[in-house]
Design a protein around this motif. Structure first.
Motif, short mmCIF file in Angstrom:
data_model
loop_
_atom_site.label_atom_id
_atom_site.label_comp_id
_atom_site.label_asym_id
_atom_site.label_seq_id
_atom_site.Cartn_x
_atom_site.Cartn_y
_atom_site.Cartn_z
N TYR A 130 0.82 -1.21 0.00
CA TYR A 130 0.00 0.00 0.00
C TYR A 130 0.85 1.26 0.00
O TYR A 130 1.96 1.27 0.52
N PHE A 131 0.29 2.30 -0.54
CA PHE A 131 1.03 3.55 -0.65
C PHE A 131 0.67 4.56 0.42
O PHE A 131 1.54 5.24 0.96
N HIS A 132 -0.63 4.69 0.67
CA HIS A 132 -1.07 5.83 1.48
C HIS A 132 -0.84 5.66 2.98
O HIS A 132 -1.78 5.46 3.74
N ASN A 133 0.41 5.73 3.38
CA ASN A 133 0.71 5.83 4.82
C ASN A 133 1.32 7.21 5.07
O ASN A 133 1.65 7.93 4.12
N ASP A 134 1.46 7.58 6.32
CA ASP A 134 1.92 8.94 6.64
C ASP A 134 3.28 9.26 6.04
O ASP A 134 3.49 10.33 5.49
N ALA A 135 4.21 8.30 6.13
CA ALA A 135 5.57 8.55 5.65
C ALA A 135 5.58 8.85 4.15
O ALA A 135 6.22 9.81 3.71
N ASN A 136 4.87 8.02 3.35
CA ASN A 136 4.84 8.26 1.91
C ASN A 136 4.14 9.57 1.57
O ASN A 136 4.59 10.33 0.71
N GLU A 137 3.02 9.81 2.23
CA GLU A 137 2.25 11.03 1.89
C GLU A 137 3.07 12.28 2.17
O GLU A 137 2.98 13.27 1.45
N LYS A 138 3.90 12.23 3.20
CA LYS A 138 4.75 13.37 3.55
C LYS A 138 5.67 13.75 2.39
O LYS A 138 5.92 14.92 2.13
N LEU A 139 6.16 12.72 1.66
CA LEU A 139 7.06 12.96 0.55
C LEU A 139 6.39 13.75 -0.58
O LEU A 139 7.05 14.42 -1.36
N ASN A 193 -9.65 5.13 6.87
CA ASN A 193 -9.48 4.55 8.21
C ASN A 193 -8.00 4.62 8.55
O ASN A 193 -7.16 4.76 7.68
N ASN A 194 -7.70 4.57 9.80
CA ASN A 194 -6.29 4.67 10.18
C ASN A 194 -5.76 3.38 10.78
O ASN A 194 -4.63 3.30 11.18
N LYS A 195 -6.62 2.37 10.80
CA LYS A 195 -6.21 1.12 11.45
C LYS A 195 -5.38 0.26 10.50
O LYS A 195 -4.46 -0.42 10.90
N ASP A 196 -5.74 0.34 9.20
CA ASP A 196 -5.09 -0.51 8.21
C ASP A 196 -3.68 -0.03 7.88
O ASP A 196 -3.23 0.97 8.39
N LYS A 197 -3.04 -0.74 6.94
CA LYS A 197 -1.72 -0.31 6.47
C LYS A 197 -1.85 0.89 5.55
O LYS A 197 -0.87 1.49 5.16
N THR A 198 -3.05 1.18 5.12
CA THR A 198 -3.28 2.31 4.23
C THR A 198 -4.43 3.16 4.74
O THR A 198 -5.29 2.68 5.47
N LYS A 199 -4.38 4.45 4.36
CA LYS A 199 -5.43 5.38 4.76
C LYS A 199 -6.76 5.01 4.11
O LYS A 199 -7.82 5.31 4.64
N TYR A 200 -6.71 4.35 2.93
CA TYR A 200 -7.93 4.02 2.20
C TYR A 200 -8.13 2.52 2.11
O TYR A 200 -7.25 1.80 1.64
#
Ligand code: HEC
Ligand code: HEC
Ligand code: HEC
Ligand code: HEC
Ligand code: HEC
Ligand code: HEC
Ligand code: HEC
Length: 311
Positions: A130-139, A193-200
């Motif tokens: 998955y892509f949409h985690n905090d670290a990737n989105e920050k980039l 959601n924030n529970k999964d490995k991804t925001k979506y």
């Protein structure tokens, strides 16, 4: 004199190839995708970070296209939508300086499909990532707005205003596109959601999302006596691509190919035996006699009124 210059030439060549060796893995970093990514869409994004001044242009090679991009030196990251084919894909990213290859990196991507026997079971090295985690989105956030800017139930007048559009515009391409996707109401199915490995969420069992809008279908099908197995399991996306497709009703393949894809054995048997009560008539649509979802009649055979309705 001649000898000396050729010696110097060889020496320089040697140095250059050492420098090249040294450079391996130094200049390009592929931010996305991860290697051995498993997915279902025929499109994805490639994002690379390239060390300043190390290259003039970049070539991205996939099994279906070759893209040449000038390096925009004002951008920290180079980003591109690319197209893929079903099955195994090698995506090659090459950088060039003064027309010479500087460096190459590869990613292996598998696009799976439940509807083809040969693409149904990816080799085990491929994993969904998955892509949409905090670290990737920050980039990305220094240049792209990563927030959700849709209003539930309200279509964008200008879809390019959706924050998702720039990075995902290809998912809605296709002759037949689904209303919530072309109106960029992405989070009607991809709940945040924030529970999964991804925001979506990217649900496999998706029927509850579908039924939030298709309430009449829910009523009709849940009360039916016989339910088709993939529908009963909530796997609408085995047959429908929720975004868009070249086929009517955003089916992943033409109707008869969808049905025969999963029922090949029966299809062949029935054609060989004269006793089958099923038409399995390739000149007719399977859906001229069967409903694909649910029915009160065994084998989901349509009754006369349903048949008329479709005409
Ligand atoms: C330094 C600014 C900058 C950063 C950081 C950045 N982008 Fe971009 N991106 C842009 C600009 C500007 C465009 C539109 C014009 C272009 O393609 O150059 C763009 C376009 C894109 C596109 C569409 C490309 C196409 O083929 O149309 C994708 C996909 C994308 N970005 C993904 C990302 C992702 C993912 C990240 C974070 C990992 C990211 N970008 C980080 C500036 C940036
Ligand atoms: C800066 C670029 C960028 C923006 C903006 C962006 N995405 Fe993505 N998204 C990506 C990349 C990169 C991936 C990884 C898959 C790919 O390469 O296509 C991804 C993957 C996804 C996935 C699959 C799950 C995951 O986490 O990998 C979903 C769902 C998704 N995006 C939804 C959205 C929605 C909804 C929006 C708008 C609110 C959005 N994206 C905005 C770049 C972006
Ligand atoms: C009607 C429901 C629905 C809507 C609306 C929707 N999606 Fe999806 N999306 C899904 C489902 C279901 C999957 C998982 C597909 C699968 O398992 O085959 C998915 C998968 C994805 C993926 C991952 C694809 C992959 O290959 O792994 C991305 C990226 C994505 N959606 C982006 C978007 C974007 C961007 C929007 C808005 C334009 C959007 N989706 C709107 C249902 C939807
Ligand atoms: C946000 C609301 C919404 C959600 C969620 C939604 N749909 Fe739809 N869908 C629509 C609208 C609006 C239409 C177009 C009008 C119509 O035919 O009902 C449509 C049309 C369709 C059609 C074509 C119907 C026709 O007669 O042309 C299919 C097939 C479909 N949706 C399947 C799905 C599936 C499968 C899901 C879940 C993955 C889903 N929908 C989720 C709103 C939604
Ligand atoms: C086995 C494959 C298959 C599955 C699974 C499936 N569909 Fe369909 N669906 C079809 C086909 C084929 C059609 C076109 C029917 C026709 O042309 O008569 C269709 C048509 C539709 C339509 C428009 C016509 C109608 O009956 O209203 C909607 C809405 C729809 N599907 C929603 C869904 C939803 C929601 C799910 C999951 C709960 C789902 N489908 C699961 C194959 C499937
Ligand atoms: C994703 C796989 C899949 C697809 C696509 C699919 N089916 Fe099925 N179907 C099944 C499964 C699984 C069963 C239940 C087990 C069985 O009977 O084979 C089933 C059962 C049936 C049955 C009842 C068989 C019985 O003996 O009770 C009929 C009729 C049928 N499907 C027709 C269709 C038609 C028509 C289509 C195309 C619209 C279709 N199927 C598409 C998987 C699929
Ligand atoms: C002319 C109408 C008609 C067409 C067209 C038709 N069917 Fe059937 N099918 C039937 C009827 C009627 C039955 C019920 C047979 C019984 O009562 O034993 C049936 C039964 C079935 C069954 C379950 C029983 C079995 O033979 O295993 C499956 C699976 C099936 N059909 C799939 C399909 C597929 C796939 C297609 C398209 C290639 C198709 N049908 C086209 C009328 C039709």
């Amino acid at each position: 004199m001649k000898q000396v210059s050729s010696f110097v030439g060889v020496f320089i060549l040697l140095c250059m190839s050492f420098a090249n060796l040294f450079a391996q893995g130094k200049f390009i970093e592929i931010i996305s995708p991860e290697d051995n990514k498993l997915q279902t869409e025929l499109t994805m994004n490639v994002v690379v970070s390239i060390k300043k001044q190390s290259a003039d242009y970049i070539k991205i090679i996939t099994p279906v296209e070759q893209i040449i991009m000038d390096i925009n030196s004002s951008k920290a990251l180079q980003c591109k939508n690319i197209s893929l084919k079903l099955g195994e894909n090698t995506v090659i990213v090459r950088t060039y300086k003064n027309k010479a290859l500087v460096e190459e990196k590869r990613r292996h991507i598998y696009v799976s499909s439940e509807l083809y026997h040969q693409f149904k079971y990816p080799p085990i090295k491929y994993k969904q990532s998955y892509f949409h985690n905090d670290a990737n989105e920050k980039l990305c956030a220094t240049c792209h707005d990563m927030s959700v800017n849709e209003v539930k139930g309200v279509a964008f007048k200008d879809v390019t205003k959706s924050n998702c559009y720039q990075c995902h515009k290809n998912v809605t391409k296709g002759k037949f596109a689904h209303a919530p996707a072309v109106n960029w109401l992405c989070t009607s199915c991809h709940k945040t959601n924030n529970k999964d490995k991804t925001k979506y969420t990217t649900p496999k069992v998706v029927n509850e999302s579908c039924f939030e809008c298709h309430k009449d279908n829910k009523k009709l099908w849940s009360s039916a006596k016989y339910k088709h197995e993939p529908l009963d399991a909530g796997n609408c996306s085995k047959c429908h691509n929720s975004h868009a497709s070249p086929y009517s009703m955003f089916l992943r393949k033409p109707v008869n190919e969808i049905c025969v894809g999963c029922h090949a054995d029966k299809h062949i048997q029935a054609r060989e035996s004269k006793n089958s009560k099923c038409g399995y008539n390739d000149t007719k649509l399977c859906t001229s006699c069967h409903t694909p979802h649910a029915s009160n009649k065994p084998f989901f055979v349509k009754n006369a009124s349903e048949k008329k309705e479709k005409k």
